[in-house]
Enzyme design. Structure first.
Site: not given
Lengths: 336, 336
Positions: A13, A16, A193, A195, A284
């Site tokens: 991850d 990115h 998971h 963010h 997104y």
């Protein structure tokens, strides 16, 4: 030791966050330190999974197979995991990664498209890999739909199914209801998971654990997309305070975060206007650049475009809709 | 609009993060933007409250009274608040601040020492100020003790009592039990002030709101001591997603965070080895430098000293104990 197992995703991850510029030296030193701290799983792949290196998703500085090989070479305790998005990566890519020593694969699909993971999950099982179904953008499906899709992955043979909050858009009560439903309806392990776009990665992770999630992702020093993930060394500290033993050495995690990972971050992770907007809108990250362009063209606020895209549940591949939405919003504004 | 009221503390708690170097220009531009975004309360004081500017607590670049005056001058909507720690600031300081236009004061004591706030709270009420009792290091007292101390502040006339998690050491369930008990036992409003050392500022804040806290502190762009506080613009976004209207303009908060506050941070706020250690150990940040010195002298890990100090509930003023603890730990280590 508890049955809670952490997967470190900074080397996937986090790809990115550093525009896919990992070097063999960085992956070797970070993996080696994570292995030393006894992190059970370490994911190493392009941010968009196997085969992600491309003009569309960002070119990797180093062939990810070299990075996987380097990680496998120094990890005698930790298992190396790879991410695979059917359509970006192929079954052939998976076989190569397994041959290099990857022991786990996470097969990732949009939360409503689990059916495309069938062949990949089956092949991973045939290869003898630990196999995880990874339902991305989980906030975009109602609970029943999420359960239905998770059951599909379970039926294909997945050992674990993850609720993946790709946009960092879920609130704690939404995480709870999702994990709770999956625990009731499935018999495989459930993962989460997070963010941190809404500053809730840790709060949501604790909510998930409370409801029975036993597989948790973290990224050391928050090295992940958007505002990063649940900060692994902080999670280990919090769990230790709660009396939950992860088997991970807290001080070693803190030291490697400070001495090895922090220096390679182009800048410290924080919640910026952009990352907050993505979490708030639940869209997104790839939409942001398009929305900014459309906002300029129509002289409106790009945040209004993103929020509207979130409401309409626009998904990757539907970028064409961004300009339509912007035009509509501009028209509505001119009528006010 | 809901009854939830946010107090912005970047211009007070954030004073720590920039070594008390605020200028009149910065305070004016930030206050003006916060006022424009319709933030109900803005706290402006030295990090350690009125009279805090000193060799011991850090010298302010600008006389805080000038900063308070500047803030009052541009805030026609927001009320300006000051912090007062009896023993550091005096009743005379409070009168001067009130005379300059401060409308609220938060009288802060260690969680077990509410009795020293009596005169200050009474004077503030006589001055006609909105008066808040602020129980610092709230994680160090069991719930019953916290309730007892909060009741004292209520009995002195406080309009609000805050649970203040100064070290960022509380976990969500601990916040819940504290707020719940105070809501049951007191009739005044209950507030919550978080720090992000364990990445739980937002999660804990939502837990507090769930249990009925109606006064919440935030710092824009996390500009506060340690790892910062609940990030205000993110909180406004989260509450908006939850359907809780704070009266604050989200986009304006996001814009001022990005354009006015971020540029003055010496570096982005993140959870470092140091701030994590403070939250994990639950001790004062002022202990860190002493612990580092003692660790070097005795060749032990400074984190072990801080964790032990936390266990022994050592408080400010007892810094002498640090060397004793270090010596004991070194001795124990040599015997292993």
């Amino acid at each position: 030791m508890s049955n809670l197992k952490i997967t470190e995703v900074a080397l996937r991850d986090g790809s990115h966050a550093i525009s896919h510029q990992f070097t063999v030296e960085q992956v070797t030193s970070i993996t080696s330190a994570l292995n030393e701290a006894r992190v059970p799983y370490i994911e190493v792949t392009h941010g968009d999974g196997l085969g992600g290196s491309s003009l569309q998703y960002g070119l990797s500085r180093t062939d990810e197979l070299k990075l996987i090989e380097a990680a496998v070479g120094v990890a005698d305790f930790s298992k190396i995991s790879v991410l695979l998005l059917p359509g970006i990566g192929t079954i052939e890519d998976l076989k190569v990664a397994e041959n290099l020593g990857a022991k786990m694969v996470r097969v990732a699909t949009h939360v409503t498209e689990a059916d495309v993971s069938k062949q990949h999950i089956e092949t991973a099982k045939e290869l003898g890999m630990e196999t995880v179904g990874f339902l991305m953008m989980s906030h975009m499906a109602p609970v029943e739909k999420l359960v239905e899709q998770a059951k599909l992955m379970e039926s294909y043979g997945a050992d674990v199914v993850y609720v993946t909050d790709s946009a960092g858009a879920l609130l704690p009560h939404e995480v709870k209801e999702r994990i709770k439903a999956l625990k009731q309806e499935l018999s495989v392990e459930i993962g989460f998971h997070a963010h941190n776009n809404l500053s809730l990665a840790m709060g949501n992770t604790l909510a998930a654990i409370e409801e029975g999630a036993t597989r948790i992702d973290g990224s050391v020093r928050c090295l992940g997309a958007g505002a990063g993930n649940t900060q692994t060394e902080v999670l280990v500290a919090v769990l230790e305070k709660m009396g939950i033993d992860t088997g991970i050495d807290l001080y070693k995690m803190m030291d490697l975060a400070e001495n090895i990972v922090a220096p390679i971050l182009p800048q410290p992770q924080e919640i910026t206007k952009n990352s907050l907007t993505l979490g708030f809108a639940g869209v997104y990250s790839s939409f942001q650049v398009h929305a900014n362009r459309a906002a300029k063209k129509f002289n409106i606020d790009s945040r209004d475009i993103l929020v509207e895209l979130g409401k309409r549940e626009v998904v990757g591949g539907q970028e064409d809709m961004i300009i339509d939405v912007a035009a509509e919003l501009a028209k509505a504004k001119s009528l006010v």
